[in-house]
Scaffold this motif. Sequence first.
Motif, short mmCIF file in Angstrom:
data_model
loop_
_atom_site.label_atom_id
_atom_site.label_comp_id
_atom_site.label_asym_id
_atom_site.label_seq_id
_atom_site.Cartn_x
_atom_site.Cartn_y
_atom_site.Cartn_z
N ASN A 43 32.58 36.42 50.50
CA ASN A 43 31.58 35.74 49.69
C ASN A 43 31.50 36.06 48.14
O ASN A 43 30.93 35.47 47.15
N THR A 44 32.47 37.10 47.80
CA THR A 44 32.90 37.19 46.63
C THR A 44 34.35 37.28 46.27
O THR A 44 34.99 37.85 47.05
N ILE A 45 34.72 36.34 45.37
CA ILE A 45 36.27 36.04 45.21
C ILE A 45 36.60 36.41 43.85
O ILE A 45 35.96 36.03 42.70
N GLU A 46 37.62 37.38 43.69
CA GLU A 46 38.20 38.00 42.34
C GLU A 46 39.46 36.98 42.05
O GLU A 46 40.33 36.81 42.88
N LEU A 47 39.40 36.33 40.97
CA LEU A 47 40.29 35.52 40.31
C LEU A 47 41.45 36.27 39.18
O LEU A 47 40.71 36.98 38.47
N HIS A 48 42.51 36.14 39.46
CA HIS A 48 43.48 36.48 38.36
C HIS A 48 43.95 35.85 37.68
O HIS A 48 44.75 34.76 38.21
N MET A 49 43.89 35.79 36.31
CA MET A 49 44.63 34.68 35.50
C MET A 49 46.02 34.87 35.47
O MET A 49 46.41 35.70 34.47
N PRO A 50 46.79 33.81 35.72
CA PRO A 50 48.20 33.90 35.55
C PRO A 50 48.67 33.41 34.21
O PRO A 50 49.78 33.47 34.08
N ASP A 51 47.87 32.75 33.38
CA ASP A 51 48.33 32.19 32.07
C ASP A 51 47.34 32.82 31.11
O ASP A 51 46.17 32.96 31.21
N GLN B 58 30.43 34.16 45.03
CA GLN B 58 30.44 34.68 43.70
C GLN B 58 32.01 34.52 43.38
O GLN B 58 32.80 34.95 44.01
N ILE B 59 32.38 33.98 42.12
CA ILE B 59 33.73 33.78 41.65
C ILE B 59 33.56 34.99 40.15
O ILE B 59 32.88 34.70 39.43
N CYS B 60 34.42 35.78 40.53
CA CYS B 60 34.59 37.13 39.33
C CYS B 60 35.96 36.55 38.70
O CYS B 60 36.93 36.61 39.34
N ALA B 61 36.03 36.58 37.38
CA ALA B 61 37.07 36.63 36.61
C ALA B 61 36.85 36.89 35.03
O ALA B 61 35.92 36.69 34.62
N LEU B 62 37.81 37.50 34.28
CA LEU B 62 37.89 37.89 33.09
C LEU B 62 36.55 38.68 32.59
O LEU B 62 36.14 38.53 31.58
N GLY B 63 36.02 39.42 33.77
CA GLY B 63 34.94 40.31 33.48
C GLY B 63 33.60 39.73 33.65
O GLY B 63 32.70 40.23 33.29
N GLU B 64 33.39 38.46 34.16
CA GLU B 64 32.44 37.54 34.47
C GLU B 64 32.16 37.33 35.81
O GLU B 64 32.88 37.43 36.48
N VAL B 65 30.88 37.11 36.12
CA VAL B 65 30.61 36.67 37.40
C VAL B 65 29.81 35.24 37.29
O VAL B 65 28.80 35.09 36.64
N TRP B 66 30.19 34.32 38.21
CA TRP B 66 29.67 32.97 38.42
C TRP B 66 29.04 32.78 39.81
O TRP B 66 29.88 33.26 40.83
N ASN B 67 28.03 32.60 39.98
CA ASN B 67 27.07 32.40 41.19
C ASN B 67 27.28 30.71 41.49
O ASN B 67 26.57 30.08 40.86
N LEU B 68 28.04 30.51 42.39
CA LEU B 68 28.81 29.06 42.35
C LEU B 68 28.39 28.61 44.02
O LEU B 68 28.10 29.22 45.03
N HIS B 69 28.81 27.26 44.38
CA HIS B 69 28.74 26.59 45.47
C HIS B 69 30.21 26.00 46.01
O HIS B 69 30.76 25.47 45.25
N ARG B 70 30.32 26.54 47.49
CA ARG B 70 31.65 26.12 47.92
C ARG B 70 31.82 24.65 47.67
O ARG B 70 32.87 23.90 47.75
N VAL B 71 30.80 23.82 48.28
CA VAL B 71 30.81 22.38 48.26
C VAL B 71 31.26 21.58 46.88
O VAL B 71 31.84 20.70 46.94
#
Length: 502
Positions: free
Chosen positions: A131-139, A96-109
């Motif tokens: 399993n869950t990664i929080e992204l912080h937007m630098p831009d 799971q990728i979390c960023a900007l208040g939303e969640v995406w269920n994605l695939h590592r491949v």
Amino acid sequence: MGALSSRMWWRRGARAPEQPGAGGEQLEAAEAAMAVADDVEEEREDGGPAPRPGPVKRKTDSGGSPEKQPHQKRSKACSDSVYEALFLRGEGSDVQICALGEVWNLHRVYLRRSGYFASMFSGAWREATMNTIELHMPDENIDLEALHEAFGSLYEYSVFIPPSRVIPVLATASMLQLDALIQQCGEIMKETLSVDTACSYYYSAESYGLPNIRAMCFQWLLDNLMTHHSEELVREVSLYIMQELIASSELIVMEVEMDVYTMLKKWMYLQLQPKWRGPRRALLSDANLWFARAKMESEGTPFLETEQGRAFVPVFQHLRLAYIVCDLPSARILDQDALIPATWLTPVYKEQWLALLRAEQTRELGPTDAHVSSFQGNSMRCGHQLHREEPCNWRWAGFNFGWDLVVCYANRRIIFRRSAMNNSQGLGVSFLWQRKIAFRMFLVSLDRTGRAMFRKVTEYQILSLGKDEELEVVNLENQDVVFPIYVACNFLYLPREGRCPD
């Protein structure tokens, strides 16, 4: 953002709910896409390369051999299936990728196709096993919609980028290191460069490492800054870009250096009064009134020496004052405006007076060689617009050390003629039998968006002209020329000594 929200709802579930009318063919396509992802994941774990998903082959109703379809159709069907099943619905997600208040269920491949995630998932990074990664937007240019489109592009999705969205998508693609998406943004910027986008594209190209786009935007500004007559364009040009533009000898100047000064005065006023709105014809008079009040409030202190004006000094230092003070009306305006300090002007007046004496009382014929460095900082810049295909003559105002140079256009030829007749353009005409002039000329035709349809640049040349002698300098016969044409020149009459003080 409504469409985006609906997509988010589908991604949050592990599987999409059954839809009425969704037949076995749709489920079969989704399962095939999942099988492709599983195969790729297994090969990745075994240390093999990660192939891109192949085409989905659908069986016939009778269970016979697969239908023969064009390769492009099969690839598109597979891409759509991968995008819808794996990205939009998040089936088989392993991260799971979390960023900007939303969640995406994605695939590592698929995420590994991004240089950003490929680096994150390799080595001993903490995120490699999370399993869950929080992204912080630098831009701040990265927004939710751009991030969604960038993630979707990893799943064989063809991203449509309107010009209004190219900068957020470029910012996101740069952070995620998506080279194909960055290249797509660059192509869109090339196709949509105009007065509305030139400055923003320039800033973005510089920020995100697109030197070709930056150079293209800078050339557009050189061609259009003084020919487009747009207050909004002038307002958007930042201080450091204006400094580069004014320093360049390739700036198309209409008509003489004094017009560069006038443009800078309006630009400086718009930088200081960004809320100004009004008709274009009122801008110069409003600027003159504002600077006159500033002069009174500072008790006559030159504006560039005031606290407000010091920031603009690096730009005004690139004005070629020597070609302004030689014209009496222009010199009077400089004195009346009191923008430029006397410590700048006094050495220029002295230098030009000595140059005049050398021109009239010595046998100097002019420059003996043309050096690019001399033209870049010291040449006289001037220009003229040829509106249509018809003969015309013109002069550029200003005392040019006894040169009365008449420029003639006729029959698709541009001719320089040295006139030996006295006229009102200067203090007088030199009767020395011969003079030399160093020059470069470039001609440009622009379309409605300001992009060059035709460009011709001569080499740096030394011409020797006697009294009343003329010489053809450009021939446009058999060339596809579209009017109007901007004719711009750099001239160097005599070697100059010294420069404006810093």
